[in-house]
Design a protein around this motif. Structure first.
Motif, PDB file in Angstrom:
ATOM      1  N   LEU A 194       0.828  -1.234  -0.152  1.00 37.61           N
ATOM      2  CA  LEU A 194      -0.035   0.011  -0.140  1.00 37.61           C
ATOM      3  C   LEU A 194       0.887   1.211  -0.011  1.00 37.61           C
ATOM      4  CD1 LEU A 194      -2.956  -0.833   2.481  1.00 37.61           C
ATOM      5  CD2 LEU A 194      -2.999  -0.722  -0.073  1.00 37.61           C
ATOM      6  N   GLY A 195       2.190   1.091   0.264  1.00 36.70           N
ATOM      7  CA  GLY A 195       3.028   2.122   0.175  1.00 36.70           C
ATOM      8  C   GLY A 195       3.221   2.998  -1.196  1.00 36.70           C
ATOM      9  N   SER A 196       2.916   2.218  -2.073  1.00 30.39           N
ATOM     10  CA  SER A 196       3.050   2.552  -3.675  1.00 30.39           C
ATOM     11  C   SER A 196       2.094   3.662  -3.753  1.00 30.39           C
ATOM     12  CB  SER A 196       2.687   1.654  -4.464  1.00 30.39           C
ATOM     13  OG  SER A 196       3.501   0.489  -4.445  1.00 30.39           O
ATOM     14  N   PHE A 197       1.012   3.797  -2.711  1.00 28.31           N
ATOM     15  CA  PHE A 197      -0.015   4.926  -3.006  1.00 28.31           C
ATOM     16  C   PHE A 197       0.048   5.715  -1.734  1.00 28.31           C
ATOM     17  CE2 PHE A 197      -1.449   0.763  -4.827  1.00 28.31           C
ATOM     18  CZ  PHE A 197      -1.457   1.193  -6.094  1.00 28.31           C
ATOM     19  N   SER A 198       1.088   6.056  -1.083  1.00 26.47           N
ATOM     20  CA  SER A 198       1.379   6.726   0.065  1.00 26.47           C
ATOM     21  C   SER A 198       1.034   8.067  -0.124  1.00 26.47           C
ATOM     22  CB  SER A 198       3.001   6.518   0.631  1.00 26.47           C
ATOM     23  OG  SER A 198       2.992   6.984   1.854  1.00 26.47           O
ATOM     24  N   PHE A 211      -2.207  10.711   7.104  1.00 28.07           N
ATOM     25  CA  PHE A 211      -3.354   9.756   6.485  1.00 28.07           C
ATOM     26  C   PHE A 211      -2.920   8.857   5.596  1.00 28.07           C
ATOM     27  CE2 PHE A 211      -2.859  13.335   3.724  1.00 28.07           C
ATOM     28  CZ  PHE A 211      -3.130  12.864   2.237  1.00 28.07           C
ATOM     29  N   ARG A 212      -3.700   8.019   5.094  1.00 30.10           N
ATOM     30  CA  ARG A 212      -3.267   6.866   4.344  1.00 30.10           C
ATOM     31  C   ARG A 212      -4.237   6.785   3.075  1.00 30.10           C
ATOM     32  NH1 ARG A 212       1.011   6.371   4.051  1.00 30.10           N
ATOM     33  NH2 ARG A 212       1.279   4.231   3.523  1.00 30.10           N
ATOM     34  N   PRO A 213      -3.852   5.931   1.937  1.00 34.47           N
ATOM     35  CA  PRO A 213      -4.670   5.780   0.779  1.00 34.47           C
ATOM     36  C   PRO A 213      -6.003   5.240   0.938  1.00 34.47           C
ATOM     37  CG  PRO A 213      -2.904   4.570   0.539  1.00 34.47           C
ATOM     38  CD  PRO A 213      -2.601   5.336   1.953  1.00 34.47           C
ATOM     39  N   HIS A 215      -7.201   4.099   4.428  1.00 39.81           N
ATOM     40  CA  HIS A 215      -7.495   4.033   5.716  1.00 39.81           C
ATOM     41  C   HIS A 215      -8.436   5.164   6.087  1.00 39.81           C
ATOM     42  CE1 HIS A 215      -7.122   2.614   9.925  1.00 39.81           C
ATOM     43  NE2 HIS A 215      -6.411   3.552  10.324  1.00 39.81           N
ATOM     44  N   PRO A 216      -9.596   5.096   6.616  1.00 44.07           N
ATOM     45  CA  PRO A 216     -10.676   6.089   6.793  1.00 44.07           C
ATOM     46  C   PRO A 216     -10.304   7.042   7.905  1.00 44.07           C
ATOM     47  CG  PRO A 216     -11.414   4.133   7.897  1.00 44.07           C
ATOM     48  CD  PRO A 216     -10.081   3.805   7.235  1.00 44.07           C
ATOM     49  N   ILE A 217      -9.066   6.830   8.865  1.00 43.09           N
ATOM     50  CA  ILE A 217      -8.827   7.808   9.808  1.00 43.09           C
ATOM     51  C   ILE A 217      -7.685   8.742   9.594  1.00 43.09           C
ATOM     52  CG2 ILE A 217      -8.230   7.956  12.385  1.00 43.09           C
ATOM     53  CD1 ILE A 217      -9.191   5.053  12.573  1.00 43.09           C
ATOM     54  N   VAL A 218      -7.662  10.049   9.889  1.00 50.99           N
ATOM     55  CA  VAL A 218      -6.889  11.077   9.570  1.00 50.99           C
ATOM     56  C   VAL A 218      -6.292  11.201  11.325  1.00 50.99           C
ATOM     57  CG1 VAL A 218      -6.055  13.290   9.336  1.00 50.99           C
ATOM     58  CG2 VAL A 218      -7.896  12.280   7.779  1.00 50.99           C
ATOM     59  N   TYR A 267     -12.338   3.196  -3.109  1.00 51.49           N
ATOM     60  CA  TYR A 267     -11.874   4.394  -3.183  1.00 51.49           C
ATOM     61  C   TYR A 267     -10.365   4.723  -2.617  1.00 51.49           C
ATOM     62  CZ  TYR A 267     -12.222   3.832   1.957  1.00 51.49           C
ATOM     63  OH  TYR A 267     -12.069   3.178   3.251  1.00 51.49           O
ATOM     64  N   LEU A 268      -9.675   5.444  -3.109  1.00 50.33           N
ATOM     65  CA  LEU A 268      -8.374   5.774  -2.906  1.00 50.33           C
ATOM     66  C   LEU A 268      -8.173   7.300  -2.280  1.00 50.33           C
ATOM     67  CD1 LEU A 268      -5.399   4.607  -2.986  1.00 50.33           C
ATOM     68  CD2 LEU A 268      -5.179   5.466  -5.288  1.00 50.33           C
ATOM     69  N   ILE A 269      -7.750   7.623  -1.308  1.00 52.83           N
ATOM     70  CA  ILE A 269      -7.735   8.989  -0.839  1.00 52.83           C
ATOM     71  C   ILE A 269      -6.417   9.717  -1.278  1.00 52.83           C
ATOM     72  CG2 ILE A 269      -7.789  10.395   1.044  1.00 52.83           C
ATOM     73  CD1 ILE A 269      -9.255   8.037   2.558  1.00 52.83           C
ATOM     74  N   HIS A 270      -6.393  10.275  -2.124  1.00 51.77           N
ATOM     75  CA  HIS A 270      -5.186  11.293  -2.632  1.00 51.77           C
ATOM     76  C   HIS A 270      -4.601  12.268  -1.662  1.00 51.77           C
ATOM     77  CE1 HIS A 270      -4.940   9.290  -6.623  1.00 51.77           C
ATOM     78  NE2 HIS A 270      -6.188   9.294  -6.442  1.00 51.77           N
ATOM     79  N   SER A 271      -5.633  13.097  -1.047  1.00 56.69           N
ATOM     80  CA  SER A 271      -5.253  14.217  -0.503  1.00 56.69           C
ATOM     81  C   SER A 271      -6.390  14.570   0.617  1.00 56.69           C
ATOM     82  CB  SER A 271      -5.222  15.462  -1.364  1.00 56.69           C
ATOM     83  OG  SER A 271      -5.142  16.705  -0.689  1.00 56.69           O
TER      84      SER A 271
END
Length: 376
Positions: A194-198, A211-213, A215-218, A267-271
């Motif tokens: 998952l680090g590839s989308f860090s 935050f992570r790509p 994972h829903p928690i900031v 979903y993938l969280i970018h920012s």
């Protein structure tokens, strides 16, 4: 029969209402995309072109810091930190590539330490070069402990503690005392693929957030450990987001890795960025090219899942650019070639229209433009 009909109407509208934020989570309905205007949130937009000359040419922008009304901007391909004033005029640069004392092979990340007022340059394999704000070399510190291999970001938490983030190690967060060369704490175990989308940590009001790509928690980087700041609730789409299953083929092919990621996560969280009024996020759905925005209003406790802005422009991080959010404005860099994707002439006042038109008339590629969106 009439009572049944009324009951059905009530149930229908209850179901259509956004899920209440009773547990403090930010609910985002991924099945209900909306179209909104940027001017629902911002009163005006300012363009700040970064000065361009033969000696001042940026290939890209990986990170940007604001300090004493100056912009410190890292061009990762050149491993140069450029310094511009608040009007975008070039002031200086830190370009110390080499193998000698006070020199670095490449810049992985940098920060301005608020406790020492020095600029700290991070090399991935554990060196932290310390300079004053004029670029004069002070010293080099190292990260050393059994099992250490690589880090990708740096943050100064207090006068004795730095937090480093690594993309590919099992434990992503490292608390470390550089002066004593002492490992204090490691945490946040996650599937290494998952680090590839860090995502890089970000800063707001002097605090750092992680935050992570998927994972829903900031998290806020507390003085001794990560502390949950807020979390997203994507309803039935929400995943724990620390584990995934990838094939051997995905290790050799990014496209295969992306395919397998979206097979497991919707979903993938970018920012993610936030201030006292809003939480901003950009997500991908289906594939990396399908990017959407989320804006959560803290006052109303409602979020909007935005598929398109009425201005038909892009907003938020689309090339992995650094974004700064304060209580007064959002600041983000834009490559010159992407300017018309981000801004239309109609969005600007007369003065800014002139700047916009001059940029478009240029016969050679200009340095990036900083776009400042002023909140209402």
């Amino acid at each position: 029969m009439k009572k049944v009909f009324i009951l059905l109407i009530v149930v229908f509208f209850t179901m259509c209402k956004q899920k209440p934020q009773t547990d403090g989570a930010i609910f985002v309905d991924l099945d209900r995309p909306e179209k909104v205007s940027l001017f629902d949130y911002f009163r005006s937009i300012e363009l700040i072109p970064l000065e361009t000359s033969n000696d001042v040419l940026l290939v890209g922008v990986k990170k940007m810091l604001i300090h004493q009304d100056n912009y410190y901007i890292l061009d990762p391909k050149q491993s140069i930190i450029f310094v511009f004033d608040k009007f975008g005029r070039f002031k200086s640069k830190i370009d110390n590539k080499g193998q000698g004392k006070g020199e670095y092979s490449m810049i992985q990340d940098f920060t301005i330490n608020p406790f020492s007022s020095n600029l700290e340059v991070l090399e991935a394999y554990g060196k932290v070069h310390v300079y004053d704000l004029l670029g004069n070399y002070i010293e080099t510190k190292t990260i050393t402990f059994p099992g250490f291999r690589v880090v990708h970001t740096i943050a100064a938490i207090d006068a004795q503690t730095h937090v480093f983030h690594t993309m590919f190690e099992p434990e992503k967060i490292i608390y470390f005392n550089l002066d004593e060369q002492k490992l204090l704490h490691q945490e946040f175990k996650e599937n290494s693929r998952l680090g590839s989308f860090s995502n890089n940590p970000y800063q707001y009001r002097g605090d750092w957030f992680f935050f992570r790509p998927v994972h829903p928690i900031v998290y806020q980087m507390g003085s001794r450990k990560l502390e949950a700041a807020f979390r997203f609730d994507f309803g039935t789409y929400t995943r724990e987001g620390k584990t995934a299953v990838f094939s051997k083929e995905s290790e050799r092919s990014l496209s295969k890795c992306v395919e397998e990621l979206f097979d497991q996560f919707p979903y993938l969280i970018h920012s993610v960025r936030h201030n006292s009024k809003y939480v901003f996020a950009s997500l991908s759905r289906i594939d990396l090219d399908d990017k959407v925005n989320v804006i959560y209003d803290r006052a109303s406790r409602k979020s909007k899942y935005i598929s398109e802005f009425t201005e038909k422009v892009q907003f938020n991080s689309y090339r992995g650019e650094e974004i700064i959010v304060t209580d007064e404005y959002v600041l983000m860099p834009c490559q010159w070639v992407d300017l018309e994707k981000r801004i239309t002439k109609e969005m600007l006042d007369d003065n800014q229209k002139e700047i916009f038109e001059e940029l478009l008339k240029s016969e050679m590629e200009e340095n990036p433009i900083l776009i400042k969106y002023w909140f209402k």
